[in-house]
Write a protein that holds these residues in place. Structure first.
Motif, short mmCIF file in Angstrom:
data_model
loop_
_atom_site.label_atom_id
_atom_site.label_comp_id
_atom_site.label_asym_id
_atom_site.label_seq_id
_atom_site.Cartn_x
_atom_site.Cartn_y
_atom_site.Cartn_z
N ASP A 13 0.80 -1.29 0.01
CA ASP A 13 -0.05 -0.36 0.21
C ASP A 13 1.00 1.37 0.16
O ASP A 13 0.00 2.13 -0.03
CB ASP A 13 -0.50 0.32 1.67
CG ASP A 13 -1.23 -1.13 1.29
OD1 ASP A 13 -2.36 -1.65 0.53
OD2 ASP A 13 -2.13 -2.07 2.84
N VAL A 57 -9.68 2.03 2.58
CA VAL A 57 -9.55 1.58 1.71
C VAL A 57 -10.92 1.38 0.80
O VAL A 57 -11.24 1.04 1.16
CB VAL A 57 -8.88 0.60 1.78
CG1 VAL A 57 -8.25 -0.21 -0.71
CG2 VAL A 57 -7.07 -0.12 1.23
N ASP A 60 -9.58 0.43 -5.31
CA ASP A 60 -7.92 -0.54 -4.80
C ASP A 60 -6.96 1.46 -5.25
O ASP A 60 -6.19 1.48 -5.20
CB ASP A 60 -7.16 -0.52 -6.56
CG ASP A 60 -7.67 0.19 -7.47
OD1 ASP A 60 -8.44 1.14 -7.57
OD2 ASP A 60 -7.10 0.17 -8.79
N GLN A 61 -8.15 1.96 -4.22
CA GLN A 61 -7.68 3.60 -3.95
C GLN A 61 -7.50 3.27 -2.40
O GLN A 61 -8.29 3.00 -1.57
CB GLN A 61 -8.84 4.78 -4.24
CG GLN A 61 -8.02 6.12 -3.99
CD GLN A 61 -8.94 6.66 -4.59
OE1 GLN A 61 -10.29 6.46 -4.60
NE2 GLN A 61 -8.94 8.29 -4.15
#
Ligand SMILES: CC(C)(COP(=O)(O)OP(=O)(O)OC[C@H]1O[C@@H](n2cnc3c(N)ncnc32)[C@H](O)[C@@H]1OP(=O)(O)O)[C@@H](O)C(=O)NCCC(=O)NCCS
Length: 158
Positions: A13, A57, A60-61
């Motif tokens: 991440d 999250v 996928d952000q």
């Protein structure tokens, strides 16, 4: 309202965390860091120290994070942010609750933080989560503009 999940940060991440951090630094308002943020350096720092970091999250952000730095003396001090587009939707509250749970699991006796005195949203969030104001540091932070900003110290006994 789109869904988000809160989970421990992983080394994978780190780049997304660093990019989100740099975007919040650009605001020059809530967090102490100001531009320019070296995203590569920041990502390396995040990748090395995921212990005590929790991310929020969406897909996928990375839309927010909190990091608890554990002291040798039984307390943890944290910093956090939520992506501008996601504020006011409970992400910050979920991150603080996750940090409190993590800190309790580590056997810490206290969590604390420093917040700029003008940051009413953050102060309201911390109060809502049970943190009390413990003091004010006067003209503590010199900003790139030359202004000197006060901060408030807040704490929560676990
Ligand atoms: C402070 C911050 C983390 C809050 O995150 P958030 O996801 O918006 O917070 P939440 O949606 O969970 O809101 C929690 C509480 O905070 C308070 N709050 C949030 N936004 C607020 C605002 N704009 N004004 C006043 N209070 C506000 C409310 O008490 C809210 O509770 P409620 O929804 O029951 O009314 C976010 O605004 C942020 O990242 N700001 C920029 C970076 C920063 O300041 N970091 C903190 C450094 S100490």
């Amino acid at each position: 309202m789109a869904e988000f999940v809160v989970r421990p940060a992983a080394a994978a991440d780190a780049r997304a965390m660093a990019e989100a951090f740099a975007a919040v630094a650009e605001e020059r308002d809530g967090i102490a860091s100001e531009p320019p943020v070296d995203v590569g350096e920041r990502a390396a720092l995040f990748a090395r120290g995921t212990a005590g970091s929790v991310v929020a999250v969406a897909g996928d952000q990375v839309i927010g994070m909190i990091h608890v730095e554990v002291s040798r003396f039984g307390f943890g001090e944290f910093g956090m942010f939520v992506d501008r587009g996601w504020r006011g939707r409970g992400v910050g509250s979920a991150l603080v609750q996750a940090a409190i749970g993590w800190a309790r699991g580590q056997g810490l006796h206290k969590l604390c933080l420093e917040v700029f005195a003008h940051n009413t949203a953050a102060i309201a969030l911390y109060r809502k989560c049970g943190f009390a104001e413990e003091g004010r540091r006067v003209k503590q932070y010199r900003r790139a503009s030359g202004e000197l900003w006060d901060s408030i110290v807040m704490g929560l006994l676990l």
